[in-house]
Scaffold this motif. Structure first.
Motif, mmCIF file in Angstrom:
data_model
loop_
_atom_site.group_PDB
_atom_site.id
_atom_site.type_symbol
_atom_site.label_atom_id
_atom_site.label_comp_id
_atom_site.label_asym_id
_atom_site.label_seq_id
_atom_site.Cartn_x
_atom_site.Cartn_y
_atom_site.Cartn_z
ATOM 1 N N LYS A 1 -1.741 7.136 -28.204
ATOM 2 C CA LYS A 1 -2.878 6.477 -27.545
ATOM 3 C C LYS A 1 -3.491 7.372 -26.470
ATOM 4 O O LYS A 1 -3.957 6.898 -25.436
ATOM 5 C CB LYS A 1 -2.461 5.120 -26.963
ATOM 6 C CG LYS A 1 -2.007 4.143 -28.047
ATOM 7 C CD LYS A 1 -1.737 2.763 -27.496
ATOM 8 C CE LYS A 1 -1.327 1.812 -28.610
ATOM 9 N NZ LYS A 1 -0.985 0.464 -28.116
ATOM 10 N N GLY A 2 -3.492 8.671 -26.756
ATOM 11 C CA GLY A 2 -4.024 9.649 -25.805
ATOM 12 C C GLY A 2 -5.503 9.478 -25.519
ATOM 13 O O GLY A 2 -5.977 9.868 -24.452
ATOM 14 N N ASP A 3 -6.242 8.862 -26.483
ATOM 15 C CA ASP A 3 -7.676 8.656 -26.259
ATOM 16 C C ASP A 3 -7.953 7.635 -25.168
ATOM 17 O O ASP A 3 -9.083 7.524 -24.692
ATOM 18 C CB ASP A 3 -8.398 8.274 -27.558
ATOM 19 C CG ASP A 3 -7.688 7.184 -28.347
ATOM 20 O OD1 ASP A 3 -6.681 6.636 -27.847
ATOM 21 O OD2 ASP A 3 -8.147 6.876 -29.456
ATOM 22 N N GLY A 4 -6.931 6.918 -24.736
ATOM 23 C CA GLY A 4 -7.074 5.997 -23.604
ATOM 24 C C GLY A 4 -6.368 6.493 -22.363
ATOM 25 O O GLY A 4 -6.276 5.757 -21.369
ATOM 26 N N LYS A 5 -5.866 7.750 -22.416
ATOM 27 C CA LYS A 5 -5.093 8.290 -21.295
ATOM 28 C C LYS A 5 -5.646 9.587 -20.713
ATOM 29 O O LYS A 5 -5.582 9.800 -19.508
ATOM 30 C CB LYS A 5 -3.645 8.537 -21.738
ATOM 31 C CG LYS A 5 -2.896 7.280 -22.141
ATOM 32 C CD LYS A 5 -1.506 7.607 -22.688
ATOM 33 C CE LYS A 5 -0.772 6.348 -23.113
ATOM 34 N NZ LYS A 5 0.540 6.665 -23.733
ATOM 35 N N ILE A 6 -6.152 10.470 -21.584
ATOM 36 C CA ILE A 6 -6.588 11.807 -21.165
ATOM 37 C C ILE A 6 -8.081 11.972 -21.461
ATOM 38 O O ILE A 6 -8.539 11.689 -22.573
ATOM 39 C CB ILE A 6 -5.795 12.902 -21.914
ATOM 40 C CG1 ILE A 6 -4.293 12.718 -21.742
ATOM 41 C CG2 ILE A 6 -6.234 14.295 -21.456
ATOM 42 C CD1 ILE A 6 -3.724 13.106 -20.412
ATOM 43 N N ALA A 7 -8.832 12.459 -20.489
ATOM 44 C CA ALA A 7 -10.297 12.545 -20.604
ATOM 45 C C ALA A 7 -10.747 13.372 -21.805
ATOM 46 O O ALA A 7 -11.650 12.960 -22.546
ATOM 47 C CB ALA A 7 -10.883 13.117 -19.318
ATOM 48 N N SER A 8 -10.148 14.539 -22.029
ATOM 49 C CA SER A 8 -10.614 15.403 -23.118
ATOM 50 C C SER A 8 -10.344 14.785 -24.490
ATOM 51 O O SER A 8 -11.127 14.981 -25.427
ATOM 52 C CB SER A 8 -9.978 16.791 -23.022
ATOM 53 O OG SER A 8 -8.569 16.710 -23.137
ATOM 54 N N ILE A 9 -9.246 14.029 -24.616
ATOM 55 C CA ILE A 9 -8.974 13.350 -25.897
ATOM 56 C C ILE A 9 -9.967 12.212 -26.094
ATOM 57 O O ILE A 9 -10.477 12.000 -27.204
ATOM 58 C CB ILE A 9 -7.527 12.823 -25.968
ATOM 59 C CG1 ILE A 9 -6.516 13.951 -25.771
ATOM 60 C CG2 ILE A 9 -7.278 12.133 -27.313
ATOM 61 C CD1 ILE A 9 -5.059 13.490 -25.781
ATOM 62 N N ALA A 10 -10.260 11.471 -25.033
ATOM 63 C CA ALA A 10 -11.272 10.405 -25.122
ATOM 64 C C ALA A 10 -12.619 10.986 -25.541
ATOM 65 O O ALA A 10 -13.319 10.414 -26.385
ATOM 66 C CB ALA A 10 -11.390 9.682 -23.782
ATOM 67 N N ALA A 11 -12.971 12.132 -24.969
ATOM 68 C CA ALA A 11 -14.238 12.784 -25.318
ATOM 69 C C ALA A 11 -14.242 13.178 -26.790
ATOM 70 O O ALA A 11 -15.232 12.974 -27.506
ATOM 71 C CB ALA A 11 -14.452 14.013 -24.432
#
Length: 195
Positions: free
Chosen positions: A125-135
């Protein structure tokens, strides 16, 4: 609040894919290197955003990222190597296309396979934890949505403008009634479709 980095001393690229669970269409992946001071209070996992928010954020990410790339793997290759390996291949392709070589890869999910000589960290669930993964999740999602909307113009019966190729009841019923298109993944389990 998303973390701005995993390791502040490394050039990090966040990576994510879109379309892994679909019955139709290519799988997309993005890699994004954000500047250390990048801030946007709206940035989040693409699944938690509205369509309008995703496209506004896409423009901001493209404008402000140090480097970004979106790549895709075809339906034919998905059928040859399976969707998990195709997702890994799409991410590797996106990373290779960055004009700056990252020193660390941040991968959304619990596993990754690559031939690249770059250390990586899988983050569930890194897309909800780390900015670059969310981007990366936002770029992969929006570019894939654009692709599916374009395919919809030629295959309107499947409702891809709305379901984006995911196995909704409408999509599965359309397959049962009209059969498969050239853009359906032939190796996906037949249990996805109504008898």
């Amino acid at each position: 609040m998303l973390l701005p980095f995993f390791n502040e001393n490394a050039i990090e690229a966040g990576c994510d894919e879109a379309g892994r669970g679909c019955l139709a269409g290519d799988v997309f992946a993005a890699a994004v290197i954000l500047p250390p001071n990048y801030q946007n209070s709206q940035l989040n996992d693409s699944k938690k955003l509205t369509e309008k928010q995703r496209y506004v954020l896409r423009d901001d990410i493209i404008k402000n990222a140090i480097a970004w790339s979106v790549q895709q793997i075809s339906v034919e290759e998905i059928d040859q190597i399976n969707i998990l390996n195709a997702s890994f291949a799409a991410m590797e392709k996106a990373i290779k296309a960055l004009f700056i070589k990252p020193e660390m890869l941040l991968i959304d999910g619990n596993r990754f396979k690559t031939s690249l000589d770059i250390p990586f960290q899988c983050i569930i669930k890194g897309d909800g934890k780390i900015a670059s993964i969310a981007a990366a999740s936002i770029l992969a999602k929006t570019f894939r949505d654009d692709y599916m909307k374009e395919l919809h113009k030629h295959y309107t019966i499947y409702g891809w403008d709305k379901n984006k190729g995911y196995p909704t009841a409408f999509h599965r019923n359309a397959v049962a009634r009209y059969g498969l298109s050239p853009y359906h993944r032939k190796t996906f389990c037949s249990c996805c479709f109504p008898k």
